[in-house]
Design an enzyme around this catalytic site. Structure first.
Site, mmCIF file in Angstrom:
data_model
loop_
_atom_site.group_PDB
_atom_site.id
_atom_site.type_symbol
_atom_site.label_atom_id
_atom_site.label_comp_id
_atom_site.label_asym_id
_atom_site.label_seq_id
_atom_site.Cartn_x
_atom_site.Cartn_y
_atom_site.Cartn_z
ATOM 1 N N ALA A 22 -49.277 -8.285 -43.039
ATOM 2 C CA ALA A 22 -50.504 -8.838 -42.467
ATOM 3 C C ALA A 22 -51.660 -8.800 -43.463
ATOM 4 C CB ALA A 22 -50.896 -8.055 -41.210
ATOM 5 N N SER A 94 -43.941 -4.330 -44.018
ATOM 6 C CA SER A 94 -44.913 -4.145 -42.943
ATOM 7 C C SER A 94 -44.684 -5.164 -41.826
ATOM 8 C CB SER A 94 -46.322 -4.205 -43.529
ATOM 9 O OG SER A 94 -47.272 -3.690 -42.631
ATOM 10 N N ASP A 222 -45.990 6.934 -46.892
ATOM 11 C CA ASP A 222 -46.721 5.895 -46.165
ATOM 12 C C ASP A 222 -47.547 6.546 -45.062
ATOM 13 O OD1 ASP A 222 -47.633 3.695 -44.749
ATOM 14 O OD2 ASP A 222 -45.716 2.639 -44.834
ATOM 15 N N HIS A 250 -47.958 2.880 -48.460
ATOM 16 C CA HIS A 250 -47.582 1.690 -47.700
ATOM 17 C C HIS A 250 -47.345 0.489 -48.607
ATOM 18 C CE1 HIS A 250 -47.071 -0.727 -44.161
ATOM 19 N NE2 HIS A 250 -47.998 -1.582 -44.550
#
Length: 272
Positions: A22, A94, A222, A250
């Site tokens: 995203a 993700s 993460d 991440h």
């Protein structure tokens, strides 16, 4: 993108498609993609890192992308363009894990393996939104300065989402170089988690997505999708193989690109 990929690939080529998360774009894979492409002639890989709709340099505005399928359409177009009989290793990061899952649901015959790099991995029981909502519920961090807002008063469009600067520094890119942190802050765009749409979608099916071979790559440092939640998703939806990267935040493709490349090459060689 779809037409150029078809033209560039001859019969028997190995395809690796890198799918961003995203608010990001294909640019977030620049270290991994360049390393994979440097060995492309020897290893017979064709590497693509498409921008999903309203992401990266894609010209569409978020308001023009009302559903998660619309958002994922550029990836679906790349898969659709593959020559008959050829498959791709899909690597989702993700939120990109849900795009990979959708692609595997629609084109299972074109997916050699679905790879989830500290990514949301749905099962075949719950709506796709469940893995996002459970991550929010179990997380110990605060969203800091992240912003989620309605796009329209009628609620016909999914809420917009944007990572805040503090969240980016402390919980997203915390192990990345200052240069990559600056790059990320410069290039992220307002996106969406498409929760409103994903909550209405049926689970992915056992005879399409469920049959595609899957690998989960756990990133142990993460702070956005914690190791605990990553391992819960694996326990909830068992995969063919689990790999681990120590020292990865991440944004593992930026903080530990060599380890990510090694994982992808190992998977491509075994599953293609």
């Amino acid at each position: 993108m779809a037409a150029s990929m078809e033209a560039a690939c001859g019969s028997g080529a190995k395809h690796i498609i890198l799918v961003h998360g995203a608010c990001h774009g294909g640019w977030s894979w620049y270290k991994v993609a360049s390393r994979l492409r440097s060995g492309a002639a020897e290893l017979s890989y064709h590497v693509a890192a498409p921008d999903l709709a309203a992401s990266g340099v894609d010209a569409r505005r978020l308001s023009e992308v009302p559903t998660f399928r619309d958002y994922t359409a550029p990836l679906l177009d790349v898969l659709r363009s593959l020559p008959e009989g050829e498959k791709a290793v899909l690597v989702g990061h993700s939120l990109g894990g849900l795009s990979v899952a959708l692609a595997a649901e629609l084109f299972p015959e074109k997916v050699a393996a679905a790879v989830f790099l500290t990514a949301f991995m749905p099962d075949c029981v719950s709506p796709p939104s469940e893995v996002i909502l459970k991550n929010v519920a179990r997380s110990t961090y605060t969203p800091l300065d992240n912003l989620m807002r309605p796009q329209d008063a009628e609620g016909k469009l999914p809420s917009s989402f944007m990572f805040g600067q503090q969240f980016t520094e402390q919980l997203l890119y915390q192990l990345c170089s200052p240069e990559d942190l600056t790059l990320g802050k410069s290039l992220v765009r307002i996106g969406s988690l498409f929760l409103e749409d994903l909550q209405t979608q049926p689970p992915f099916t056992k005879d399409h997505y469920g049959l595609v071979r899957k690998v989960y790559v756990v990133c142990k440092q993460d702070k956005t999708i914690t190791e605990e939640h990553q391992r819960w998703m694996v326990a909830n939806n068992p995969v063919d193989e689990v790999m681990e990267i120590d020292g990865a935040d991440h944004m593992a493709m930026l903080s530990t690109p060599d380890q990510v490349v090694k994982c992808i090459i190992d998977i491509a060689n075994r599953y293609n």
